[in-house]
Design an enzyme around this catalytic site. Structure first.
Site, short mmCIF file in Angstrom:
data_model
loop_
_atom_site.label_atom_id
_atom_site.label_comp_id
_atom_site.label_asym_id
_atom_site.label_seq_id
_atom_site.Cartn_x
_atom_site.Cartn_y
_atom_site.Cartn_z
N GLU A 259 0.64 -1.45 0.20
CA GLU A 259 0.33 0.02 -0.45
C GLU A 259 1.44 0.80 0.34
OE1 GLU A 259 -3.13 0.17 3.37
OE2 GLU A 259 -3.85 2.06 2.26
N HIS B 42 -10.25 -4.85 11.86
CA HIS B 42 -10.47 -5.41 10.60
C HIS B 42 -12.07 -5.73 10.77
CE1 HIS B 42 -10.57 -5.63 6.17
NE2 HIS B 42 -9.56 -6.11 6.39
N PHE C 260 -9.18 -9.36 -0.49
CA PHE C 260 -8.32 -10.73 -1.28
C PHE C 260 -9.62 -10.67 -2.53
CE2 PHE C 260 -7.59 -12.81 3.39
CZ PHE C 260 -6.57 -12.02 3.21
#
Lengths: 402, 87
Positions: A305, A331, A390
């Protein structure tokens, strides 16, 4: 082109049961991650999470509602109630027909699957409650929001794993901009902090056993959270005409696919999504003051990232702030982008940048200003929210101050 | 068999959110405000309470062997199923 603004926001997550308490926690840099409370905890290797504590569904819903609402639907309704309440909108007639619901969730009614698999496999029973299907389906939350508030426009659920909420809010933004709707209730929810849900994540071996430390050299994995974030997106002229408080403007959205790997992130895919959101917003990159990172706390995500941000922003990458609030609320998978958008709105509206807590040691591969451990006051006029799922599905939103 | 009747009435009353004493034997479930989902939930509760299998298909309620036209009919049907099970 029609412009889109945010006129309401709501949440429930590990940091708080509403927006004010959540933002207060982010300002204080308080971490909501702790020891999980659940059945068979002793059989789990990973025992921490950003769990919603002190939550009593029976205080909020009657018995018949609880029979139909999985925990992810309950969270969604709590957050939607706060957001719609703040917007001041009441839905009937033409407005009902022009208002839709697009929500993200990766797993939907995971607790319902888990409980009923126990019933048939573990307890050996041959009969389950008749509402198992309407309770666990991924669109249950969107449907119940539509039913509760009489919203009759385009409604559906988006499932793109960890980017679900950002994809959902991107759709809601585009629907209003394109004239398909005037108001959209959007965001996402997730609740997979149950034995089966945690076991599945354990299997992947990317979970931290002690803390989520995004961008820190000492990071050792992600930590699950749960909850919901819901927003009211509204066509700008309409919101202005009725004198609504405008919290921020949604100015751009882009999505890309890596077409590469089912779990490993790609710098190119992420950078293309970031650049795409800036282009869609016609936003010069120098204007962006803050990015709410995907920042999962895994070795792979955080360095990829940071490299993607450096690619997309060039020298300006060293001047902007980027933080991961997952370090505080965990998360939330399909709901995560929605809770994180709260930090983006806080940056624009209140001039407070939420920190990355748990930060211990710089990582040369994450050499950006990650706002370590303490919130910061700063005036920013444009922000981004990153989500990289994902499966290589990336979704980035761009917001500007109202 | 009054025990069966009382337990069936208690299940129906709970579903209708009324007192068992207000459940009239001649009433239909619709009279008591129980919709199709409530009916399926009541049948589930009856199956659980008596450990029986109720032959009811929500696609074609009128073709089922299980008479649901009134509270009395449901009680009689459940009594029959309980009798078969213990026979």
């Amino acid at each position: 082109m029609r412009r889109v603004v945010i006129t309401g926001q709501g949440t429930i997550n590990a940091l708080g049961h509403d927006v004010p308490s959540t933002l207060a926690a982010m300002r204080e840099g308080r971490c909501g991650i702790g020891e999980l409370e659940m059945r068979d905890l002793d059989r789990l290797a990973v025992r921490i999470g950003g769990q919603v504590k002190g939550y009593d569904p029976e205080a909020l819903f009657n018995r018949q509602q609880i029979a139909l609402y999985d925990r992810f639907t309950q969270f969604t309704l709590v957050a939607a109630g706060e957001a719609i309440g703040q917007s001041g909108l009441e839905f009937s007639g033409e407005l009902s027909a022009r208002t839709g619901v697009v929500l993200g969730t990766a797993g939907g009614g995971v607790n319902t699957w888990d409980e009923n698999y126990r019933t048939v496999y573990e307890e050996g029973k041959n009969r389950v409650h008749p509402f198992v299907v309407p309770k666990l389906m991924n669109n249950a939350a969107a449907s119940h929001v539509s039913m509760e508030w009489n919203l009759k426009g385009p409604s559906f659920t988006v499932a793109t794993a960890c980017a679900s909420s950002n994809h959902a809010m991107g759709q809601a933004f585009q629907f209003i901009r394109a004239g398909l709707a005037d108001v959209m209730v959007t965001g996402g929810a997730e609740s997979m902090l149950c034995f089966g849900g945690m076991k599945a994540w354990e299997g992947l071996r990317v979970m931290s056993k002690d803390a989520c430390r995004p961008f820190s050299a000492t990071r050792n994995g992600m930590v699950q959270g749960e909850g919901a974030g819901v927003f009211v997106f509204e066509e700008m002229e309409r919101a202005k005409a009725r004198g609504a408080e405008i919290l921020a403007e949604v100015v751009g959205f882009a999505m890309t696919s890596d077409a590469a790997d089912i779990v490993m992130p790609s710098k190119q895919g992420a950078a293309r999504a970031i650049a795409g959101a800036l282009a869609d917003a016609r936003l010069p990159r120098e204007e962006v003051g803050y990015i709410n990172a995907h920042g999962t706390g895994t070795a792979a995500n955080d360095k990829v990232e940071c490299a993607a941000v450096a690619d997309a922003f060039g020298h300006h990458a060293d001047r902007l702030m980027i933080s991961s609030t997952k370090s505080m609320h965990g998360h939330l998978i399909g709901g995560t982008g929605a809770v994180e958008l709260l930090a983006c709105v806080m940056a624009l509206k209140d001039g407070v940048i939420a920190p990355t807590v748990g930060y211990e040691e710089p990582d040369p591969e994450c050499a950006l200003d990650v706002v370590p451990n303490e919130a910061r006051e700063a005036k920013v006029t444009a922000v981004l929210s990153n989500a990289f799922a994902f499966g290589g599905l990336n979704a980035v939103l761009a917001l500007k101050a109202a | 068999m009054t025990e069966v009747r009382d337990r069936v009435i208690a299940i129906i009353a709970e579903q209708a959110l009324i007192e068992p004493s207000d459940v009239k034997m001649e009433a239909s479930l619709a009279d008591l405000g129980i919709d199709s989902l409530g009916l399926v939930e009541s049948i589930f509760a009856i199956e659980e309470a008596f450990d029986i299998q109720v032959p009811f298909n929500a696609n074609a309620p009128e073709e089922s062997d299980f008479d649901i036209s009134s509270v009395a009919a449901i009680v009689a049907a459940v009594e029959g199923l309980v009798r078969e099970q213990t026979a």
